[in-house]
Scaffold this active site. Structure first.
Site, PDB file in Angstrom:
ATOM      1  CE  LYS A 126      34.214  32.171  41.362  1.00 31.95           C
ATOM      2  NZ  LYS A 126      35.595  31.974  41.862  1.00 31.95           N
ATOM      3  CB  SER A 154      34.907  28.467  43.234  1.00 34.24           C
ATOM      4  OG  SER A 154      35.604  29.699  43.244  1.00 34.24           O
ATOM      5  CB  SER A 208      38.747  29.753  42.881  1.00 31.76           C
ATOM      6  OG  SER A 208      38.477  29.105  44.090  1.00 31.76           O
TER       7      SER A 208
END
Length: 455
Positions: free
Chosen positions: A78, A152, A176
């Protein structure tokens, strides 16, 4: 010829250790799949093709190859965690395009275990929202590309669900990691506080954010979690984090109620939770309907911490280079920051919920309230509209960031569009092995299709 793209991390690592395939061959095949499919998915901000092949060769040359739990396994990271040699953009134009000098500790642990970082994945700006879109592109759900992959950690989830990598590293500050896992049909584990090193942004959103695995199987999630937690031994050895905790007869509470007042959970997600509870009851667990005593102020407390965390992360950035929804989110958070730092709402929430999880080994809930929003430029829309869409879709996840207790998303059933549905498992501190064990039983009782049919 054996195809390695779409295989599990455990299968790949075993084959590399036994020299049935080389790390370069595995990585090259996954890079080819990324090149062929990612224009439709939007998982990656940056693909490290040449660097990944060089790293694969370094893994092949390691004298401890036969002992590496993730030998030659392609990995996505990420884009809010530093990867040596790559810029950490955090989904925004406001960050510098300067390569990181060092890996984040979790990336370093995964690389030490033999994983090869093939790229960094798309995130929403500052990893704030539950849809992944922004200046670096839109991450789409590989099962239904008209829908968001979630956020996210949306790019990381999309990469795994599309079979572009078998494992991805994400993190979870208000859901997330679990939200995109639920949208994309993956196993996503948010560990409890302090189990895996955090170091996310400026203060981990007041200690609520945790790094964790995204995988297509419980075995792979367990394997990656053991590496992240620093408990993985050589292949074939035993350790507490990797070992199934064993046994039926656990006390499981089924709750279909949204923790947030005014948010309704739709039928596909309540049906999934009910059916999962039925299977676990049939497997010998003690399952009963019971709702945690969520306080009425949970919604406002979640909003205060969510926005205040963004305000802290945005402090050293040029606000003119942030999108309007992020600027508003941070401005709201600045009003809450002092009360969040000095408040005791999180401690009060733990006190309210501790007796419930002392009575029950596991809480089973829907993972989401409804299917994901459309894959669109949500970053160009107003803050309030984003807030309502995010809250209406994913009210089930924030309580467990506020408490700091482990929670995970497990694929189960399908939504109205045919995309995966999911349930959430929650446990008391230190119960990650228990959650993984129950998830493994669900996987055995109701196996899921591991990757989306994009080919």
């Amino acid at each position: 010829m054996t195809s390695w793209a779409g295989r599990t991390a455990a299968d790949i690592a075993a084959a590399v250790r036994e020299k049935r395939v080389t790390p370069r061959e595995v990585v090259a095949e996954h890079l080819a799949r990324i090149e062929r499919l990612d224009t439709r998915v939007g998982a990656f901000r940056k693909v490290r093709a040449d660097a990944a092949l060089a790293e694969a060769d370094e893994v092949a040359a390691r004298p401890d190859l036969a002992e590496l739990p993730l030998a030659g396994v392609p990995l996505a990271v990420k884009d809010n965690l530093p990867v040596r040699g790559e810029a950490t953009r955090n989904g925004t134009a406001a960050t510098a395009d300067t390569p990181a000098v060092h890996d984040h500790v979790t990336v370093a642990r995964l690389r030490a275990a033999g994983a090869v970082v093939v790229g960094v994945t798309n995130v929403p700006e500052l990893c704030v929202f539950g849809t992944t879109d922004g200046v670096h592109g839109i991450a789409r759900n590989p099962w239904d590309t008209s829908r968001t992959a979630g956020g996210s950690s949306g790019g990381s989830a999309a990469a795994v669900a599309a079979g572009l990598v078998p494992l991805a590293l994400g993190n979870d500050g208000m859901g997330s990691l679990r939200i995109p896992a639920a949208h994309c049909g993956l196993v996503g584990l948010k560990p409890g506080y302090g189990v895996v090193p955090a170091g996310i942004g400026h203060g981990d959103w007041f200690g609520m954010s945790e790094n964790g695995p995204l995988a297509t199987t419980v075995e792979d999630a367990r394997l990656m979690f053991s590496v992240l937690a620093g408990t993985a031994g050589a292949p074939g050895t035993d350790n507490d984090a990797a070992r199934p905790s064993g046994g039926a007869g656990r006390s499981i509470a089924l709750s279909l109620r949204s923790p947030l007042v005014g948010v309704r959970v739709t039928r596909p997600y309540t049906t999934a939770a009910r059916e999962a509870a039925g299977l676990l009851a049939g497997a010998g667990h003690r399952v009963r309907r019971a709702d945690p005593p969520y306080p009425w102020w949970l919604g406002t407390t979640s909003l205060a911490h969510w926005t205040a965390g963004t305000a802290v992360d945005a402090e050293d950035l040029d606000p003119r280079r942030l999108t309007r929804r992020t600027r508003v989110h941070a401005a709201v958070g600045r009003r809450f920051a002092r009360s969040v730092r000095g408040g005791d709402r999180r401690a009060e929430l733990r006190r309210r919920l501790e007796p419930f999880l002392a009575e029950h080994d596991v809480l089973l809930t829907p993972a989401l309230a409804r299917r994901g929003p459309a894959a669109a430029d949500w970053h160009e829309r107003g803050w309030l509209r984003n807030l309502l869409v995010n809250t209406g879709c994913s009210p089930m996840t924030p309580p467990w960031n506020l408490t700091g207790w482990p929670a995970m998303s497990v694929p189960f059933g399908t939504s109205v569009s045919g995309a995966p549905c999911a349930v959430q498992l929650v446990g008391r501190p230190g119960s990650e092995p228990v959650l993984l064990d129950v998830a493994g039983q669900l996987e055995t009782l109701r196996p899921w299709r591991r990757t989306a049919p994009l080919d």
